[in-house]
Enzyme design. Structure first.
Site, short mmCIF file in Angstrom:
data_model
loop_
_atom_site.label_atom_id
_atom_site.label_comp_id
_atom_site.label_asym_id
_atom_site.label_seq_id
_atom_site.Cartn_x
_atom_site.Cartn_y
_atom_site.Cartn_z
N HIS A 82 -2.82 2.42 -9.63
CA HIS A 82 -2.49 1.00 -9.52
C HIS A 82 -2.99 0.23 -10.73
O HIS A 82 -3.98 0.63 -11.37
CB HIS A 82 -3.02 0.41 -8.21
CG HIS A 82 -4.50 0.45 -8.05
ND1 HIS A 82 -5.35 -0.50 -8.57
CD2 HIS A 82 -5.31 1.34 -7.40
CE1 HIS A 82 -6.60 -0.22 -8.24
NE2 HIS A 82 -6.61 0.90 -7.53
N ASP A 84 -3.67 -3.21 -10.68
CA ASP A 84 -4.40 -4.42 -10.34
C ASP A 84 -5.88 -4.12 -10.15
O ASP A 84 -6.29 -2.96 -10.00
CB ASP A 84 -3.82 -5.07 -9.07
CG ASP A 84 -3.87 -4.14 -7.87
OD1 ASP A 84 -3.61 -2.93 -8.03
OD2 ASP A 84 -4.15 -4.61 -6.75
N ASP A 114 -11.47 1.89 -11.50
CA ASP A 114 -10.64 1.59 -10.33
C ASP A 114 -9.57 0.56 -10.69
O ASP A 114 -9.68 -0.59 -10.32
CB ASP A 114 -11.51 1.08 -9.19
CG ASP A 114 -10.75 0.87 -7.89
OD1 ASP A 114 -9.66 1.45 -7.74
OD2 ASP A 114 -11.24 0.13 -7.04
N GLU A 146 -2.22 -2.81 -5.12
CA GLU A 146 -2.88 -1.85 -4.23
C GLU A 146 -4.10 -2.47 -3.57
O GLU A 146 -4.42 -2.15 -2.42
CB GLU A 146 -3.28 -0.61 -5.03
CG GLU A 146 -3.82 0.55 -4.19
CD GLU A 146 -5.33 0.51 -3.98
OE1 GLU A 146 -5.84 1.33 -3.19
OE2 GLU A 146 -6.01 -0.33 -4.62
N GLU A 147 -4.79 -3.36 -4.29
CA GLU A 147 -6.04 -3.91 -3.78
C GLU A 147 -5.84 -4.95 -2.68
O GLU A 147 -6.81 -5.37 -2.05
CB GLU A 147 -6.85 -4.53 -4.93
CG GLU A 147 -7.29 -3.55 -6.01
CD GLU A 147 -8.37 -2.59 -5.55
OE1 GLU A 147 -8.70 -2.59 -4.35
OE2 GLU A 147 -8.89 -1.84 -6.40
N GLU A 171 -7.69 7.72 -8.32
CA GLU A 171 -8.75 6.85 -7.80
C GLU A 171 -10.12 7.50 -8.04
O GLU A 171 -10.23 8.73 -8.17
CB GLU A 171 -8.56 6.62 -6.30
CG GLU A 171 -7.35 5.78 -5.92
CD GLU A 171 -7.63 4.28 -5.98
OE1 GLU A 171 -8.70 3.89 -6.50
OE2 GLU A 171 -6.79 3.51 -5.50
N HIS A 358 -15.43 -2.18 -7.40
CA HIS A 358 -15.58 -3.44 -6.67
C HIS A 358 -16.99 -4.01 -6.82
O HIS A 358 -17.43 -4.81 -5.99
CB HIS A 358 -15.25 -3.28 -5.17
CG HIS A 358 -13.86 -2.83 -4.90
ND1 HIS A 358 -13.28 -2.95 -3.66
CD2 HIS A 358 -12.91 -2.27 -5.68
CE1 HIS A 358 -12.04 -2.47 -3.70
NE2 HIS A 358 -11.81 -2.05 -4.93
#
Length: 393
Positions: A82, A84, A114, A146-147, A171, A358
């Site tokens: 992904h 984003d 990520d 995706e997030e 990932e 994150h």
């Protein structure tokens, strides 16, 4: 065939990190991923990939998926990720999250593990292999959102996009293959009663009173699920339900006219989110009838199914061979169930650490870059360059 000239790996990583592609449920934070997609398209086209851009309909802004293909034929390998990132608290970072920084033998930047960093590693891996004939295609998929909603992956399934036979999602997994994870549902229960003076309960219908029974019933349902379903391959072997937040009423001397509960439910592989929602709906309908009250039940966002590619899959076995690690399960959700739904054996495998994702100072250890590039090269060689018989094993 001359080797195409790409920017150095570090420059490619820095270019992607510099682009704000935050996806968020908040329109004030949400950004388009189009600049990332267009940059990736330029690089993959430079290597001779045929690039298609797929519009993705999202809530706040225009977004795109990228599908880049090298080679012809059926089967082949998909490398997916992904584009984003999550929002970030810039003041908690030691360095600018939108500027690639090298320190402590690692690269730092928002999305470095990520998972924007995955795409330059693909480019670096495939570049020296282009002089060989590809028997089956290599397909690179870069998705949107995706997030938040996983709308990019959902768009692939809705279009029944023809991709490859095997798929790897980069990932962060600490270089270990992942062949299963739980699903996730986030649900909301809203009870609409009627307010009135608290001195006489007959003047209204207390939504908080009804929510007491809803909470009790959901806890009972959670216990039933834990007894009925168990998978010892997960750290938490049962499905989980978290009663996350509750709001109701406005004053102690008023009958509560409305009460809202939000919870999440994480099912194991083999459990259907649709069946779970139907079961909960029936239980809530019974409570609503018993208490003559209106109960509304709806998802906060479309659910993500649990994911499992059988350990016996040749793709899982080959990833285990390459990494010298047995396939494992993880607690976080990915786009893997959507790729499985398109008929691909899927493994989640990347060089980052989910504990760094994150978080402030997200990073990718330099020591993992070359080993992971070699893993990608062996996968590409095995599934795209050698005999096509490999593709249908």
């Amino acid at each position: 065939m001359s080797t195409p000239v790409l920017p150095p790996l570090r420059d490619m990583l820095a270019s992607l990190i510099a682009i704000n592609s935050i996806s968020s449920a908040s329109p004030q934070l949400d950004q388009s991923n189009q600049p990332v997609i267009h940059q990736l398209a330029t690089w993959f086209e430079l290597l001779g990939f045929k690039v298609d851009l797929m519009p993705v309909h999202t809530t706040h802004s225009k977004k795109l998926n990228l599908i880049a293909r090298y080679g012809e034929g059926h089967g082949g390998l998909v490398l997916a990720g992904h584009t984003d990132t999550v929002p970030c608290d810039e003041h908690l970072w030691q360095s600018n999250p939108f500027q690639l920084t090298e320190r402590d033998n690692a690269y730092f930047g928002l999305g470095i593990c990520d998972m924007k960093g995955f795409f330059p590693l693909i480019l670096e891996a495939v570049k020296p292999l282009l002089s060989q004939k590809f028997q089956c295609p290599l397909i690179v998929v870069a998705t949107a959102d995706e997030e938040t909603s996983m709308d990019g992956a959902r768009a692939l399934v809705e279009a029944q996009q023809k991709l490859g036979r095997f798929a790897l999602i980069g990932e962060p997994t600490n270089m270990k293959p992942i062949n299963m994870h739980k699903g996730i549902m986030m649900e909301r229960v809203v009870i609409h009663g009627s307010s009135g003076h608290s001195s006489d309960p007959s003047l209204g219908n207390n939504a908080l009173d009804a929510m007491y029974y809803v909470l009790g019933d959901l806890i009972q349902f959670r216990q039933q699920l834990a007894k009925q379903f168990n998978n010892p391959l997960f750290t938490v072997p049962s499905p989980t339900m978290n009663l996350g937040c509750i709001h109701g009423g406005d004053n102690p001397n008023r009958i509560c006219g409305s009460c809202e509960l939000a919870f999440d439910l994480r099912p194991l592989p083999g459990m259907s989110t649709e069946n779970l929602r139907e079961s909960i709906q029936k239980r809530l309908a019974l409570i609503a009838e018993q208490h003559s009250i209106d109960i509304e039940f709806n998802p906060l966002f479309p659910s993500v199914e649990a994911f499992e590619t059988p350990a016996q899959s040749p793709f899982v076995q080959y990833c285990q061979q390459l990494t010298q690690h047995e396939a494992e399960s993880v607690a976080f959700a990915t786009e893997a169930p959507f790729l499985n739904a398109l008929g691909m054996d899927t493994v989640v495998l990347g060089p980052g650490d989910i504990a760094k994702a994150h978080q402030p100072d997200e990073c990718l250890p330099l020591s993992r870059i070359n080993p992971f590039i070699k893993i990608l090269q062996r996968l590409i060689h095995h599934y795209c360059i050698t005999s096509p018989n490999v593709q249908t094993t």
